[in-house]
Design an enzyme around this catalytic site. Structure first.
Site, PDB file in Angstrom:
ATOM      1  N   HIS A  37       0.917  11.911  -2.161  1.00 40.26           N
ATOM      2  CA  HIS A  37      -0.125  12.915  -1.896  1.00 40.26           C
ATOM      3  C   HIS A  37       0.474  14.324  -1.976  1.00 40.26           C
ATOM      4  O   HIS A  37      -0.110  15.226  -2.565  1.00 40.26           O
ATOM      5  CB  HIS A  37      -0.706  12.748  -0.485  1.00 40.26           C
ATOM      6  CG  HIS A  37      -1.488  11.496  -0.254  1.00 40.26           C
ATOM      7  ND1 HIS A  37      -1.201  10.615   0.764  1.00 40.26           N
ATOM      8  CD2 HIS A  37      -2.571  10.971  -0.889  1.00 40.26           C
ATOM      9  CE1 HIS A  37      -2.074   9.617   0.746  1.00 40.26           C
ATOM     10  NE2 HIS A  37      -2.913   9.801  -0.246  1.00 40.26           N
TER      11      HIS A  37
ATOM     12  N   SER B 117      -0.679   4.751   0.835  1.00 44.59           N
ATOM     13  CA  SER B 117      -0.670   4.736   2.300  1.00 44.59           C
ATOM     14  C   SER B 117      -0.679   3.295   2.799  1.00 44.59           C
ATOM     15  O   SER B 117      -0.041   2.973   3.803  1.00 44.59           O
ATOM     16  CB  SER B 117      -1.897   5.469   2.845  1.00 44.59           C
ATOM     17  OG  SER B 117      -1.894   6.817   2.459  1.00 44.59           O
TER      18      SER B 117
ATOM     19  N   LYS C  47     -13.026   2.514   7.544  1.00 47.89           N
ATOM     20  CA  LYS C  47     -11.703   2.073   7.078  1.00 47.89           C
ATOM     21  C   LYS C  47     -10.774   1.605   8.188  1.00 47.89           C
ATOM     22  O   LYS C  47      -9.672   1.119   7.909  1.00 47.89           O
ATOM     23  CB  LYS C  47     -11.031   3.182   6.265  1.00 47.89           C
ATOM     24  CG  LYS C  47     -11.591   3.266   4.856  1.00 47.89           C
ATOM     25  CD  LYS C  47     -10.669   3.991   3.914  1.00 47.89           C
ATOM     26  CE  LYS C  47     -11.200   3.906   2.492  1.00 47.89           C
ATOM     27  NZ  LYS C  47     -10.614   4.900   1.618  1.00 47.89           N
TER      28      LYS C  47
ATOM     29  N   ARG D 221      -2.740   7.167 -10.240  1.00 55.29           N
ATOM     30  CA  ARG D 221      -1.450   6.502 -10.335  1.00 55.29           C
ATOM     31  C   ARG D 221      -1.424   5.550 -11.523  1.00 55.29           C
ATOM     32  O   ARG D 221      -0.595   5.649 -12.403  1.00 55.29           O
ATOM     33  CB  ARG D 221      -1.153   5.726  -9.045  1.00 55.29           C
ATOM     34  CG  ARG D 221      -0.810   6.601  -7.879  1.00 55.29           C
ATOM     35  CD  ARG D 221      -0.970   5.893  -6.575  1.00 55.29           C
ATOM     36  NE  ARG D 221      -2.370   5.665  -6.269  1.00 55.29           N
ATOM     37  CZ  ARG D 221      -2.833   5.321  -5.097  1.00 55.29           C
ATOM     38  NH1 ARG D 221      -2.000   5.097  -4.098  1.00 55.29           N
ATOM     39  NH2 ARG D 221      -4.119   5.160  -4.893  1.00 55.29           N
TER      40      ARG D 221
HETATM   41  P1  ADP Z   1      -9.026   7.482  -0.487  1.00 52.37           P
HETATM   42  O1  ADP Z   1      -9.348   6.648   0.691  1.00 52.37           O
HETATM   43  O2  ADP Z   1     -10.030   8.547  -0.776  1.00 52.37           O
HETATM   44  O3  ADP Z   1      -8.613   6.733  -1.724  1.00 52.37           O
HETATM   45  P2  ADP Z   1      -6.265   8.231  -0.163  1.00 52.37           P
HETATM   46  O4  ADP Z   1      -5.737   9.023   0.980  1.00 52.37           O
HETATM   47  O5  ADP Z   1      -5.777   6.832  -0.297  1.00 52.37           O
HETATM   48  O6  ADP Z   1      -7.800   8.320   0.021  1.00 52.37           O
HETATM   49  O7  ADP Z   1      -5.989   8.987  -1.526  1.00 52.37           O
HETATM   50  C1  ADP Z   1      -6.491  10.270  -1.779  1.00 52.37           C
HETATM   51  C2  ADP Z   1      -6.253  10.630  -3.216  1.00 52.37           C
HETATM   52  O8  ADP Z   1      -4.849  10.679  -3.474  1.00 52.37           O
HETATM   53  C3  ADP Z   1      -6.810   9.625  -4.240  1.00 52.37           C
HETATM   54  O9  ADP Z   1      -7.244  10.358  -5.365  1.00 52.37           O
HETATM   55  C4  ADP Z   1      -5.614   8.778  -4.589  1.00 52.37           C
HETATM   56  O10 ADP Z   1      -5.735   8.233  -5.884  1.00 52.37           O
HETATM   57  C5  ADP Z   1      -4.513   9.822  -4.538  1.00 52.37           C
HETATM   58  N1  ADP Z   1      -3.189   9.255  -4.277  1.00 52.37           N
HETATM   59  C6  ADP Z   1      -2.809   8.427  -3.288  1.00 52.37           C
HETATM   60  N2  ADP Z   1      -1.519   8.083  -3.383  1.00 52.37           N
HETATM   61  C7  ADP Z   1      -1.048   8.723  -4.485  1.00 52.37           C
HETATM   62  C8  ADP Z   1       0.209   8.762  -5.172  1.00 52.37           C
HETATM   63  N3  ADP Z   1       1.259   8.043  -4.757  1.00 52.37           N
HETATM   64  N4  ADP Z   1       0.306   9.499  -6.283  1.00 52.37           N
HETATM   65  C9  ADP Z   1      -0.761  10.194  -6.744  1.00 52.37           C
HETATM   66  N5  ADP Z   1      -1.967  10.199  -6.162  1.00 52.37           N
HETATM   67  C10 ADP Z   1      -2.128   9.472  -5.061  1.00 52.37           C
END
Ligand code: ADP
Length: 158
Positions: free
Chosen positions: A19, A130, A43, A92
């Protein structure tokens, strides 16, 4: 013309180096970045909304044009409220692509003026999520390589 204001929404349960990589890229390209931490009541998150917001604030404090806010309800309504004109999401793998593509098409219907931009992280974060970080932490594994130090500390306390 006013500088672009982007919104980067997510659950951030907890924020990872992946992130952060996306946030730093966005901050270097756009005038203002609002990180929108979703309440995501369905969630069953490990960290409360307040905890997630606080961790994101801590690890982005070095970025002057980045602010952090929690929100509940529709992301597009929040984007309107903060007057963001661009939505940032991280991509990703092709799995993300399928999911994000569907989301974007819905957002386009709900708020046509919001432009979506996808950013890819550096290769080392391509498989970081996460969910994986939480799993490793729950089983006592070392997550220091994957999250900022304050997040590793918060995971230990949980
Ligand atoms: P959500 O529940 O909205 O998917 P996340 O917190 O899991 O929320 O992710 C938020 C955003 O960050 C999403 O667009 C996700 O694809 C992106 N994201 C999560 N992990 C990574 C990573 N390792 N590299 C790039 N983008 C990421």
């Amino acid at each position: 013309m006013a500088l672009n204001k982007v919104i980067y929404p997510g659950t951030f349960d907890p924020i990872t180096n992946g992130h952060l990589d996306i946030i730093e890229r966005a901050a270097s390209m756009f005038g203002e970045v609002v990180i929108a931490v979703a309440a995501s009541p369905s969630k069953n998150t490990m960290f409360s909304l307040e905890e997630r917001v606080e961790l994101v604030e801590q690890v982005t404090s070095h970025l002057d044009n980045v602010s952090v806010q929690g929100f509940s309800g529709l992301m597009v309504d929040f984007a309107k409220e903060v007057k963001a004109n661009i939505l940032i999401r991280g991509l990703r793998t092709t799995v993300d692509f399928e999911y994000e593509f569907g989301l974007t098409s819905m957002y386009k219907k709900l708020l046509p003026s919001l432009e979506s931009i996808f950013l890819t992280p550096s290769d080392e974060y391509a498989f970081l999520s996460s969910t994986i970080v939480r799993e490793v932490a729950i089983h006592g594994g070392n997550v220091e390589e994957f999250v900022p130090p304050s997040v590793a500390e918060a995971l230990k306390k949980k």
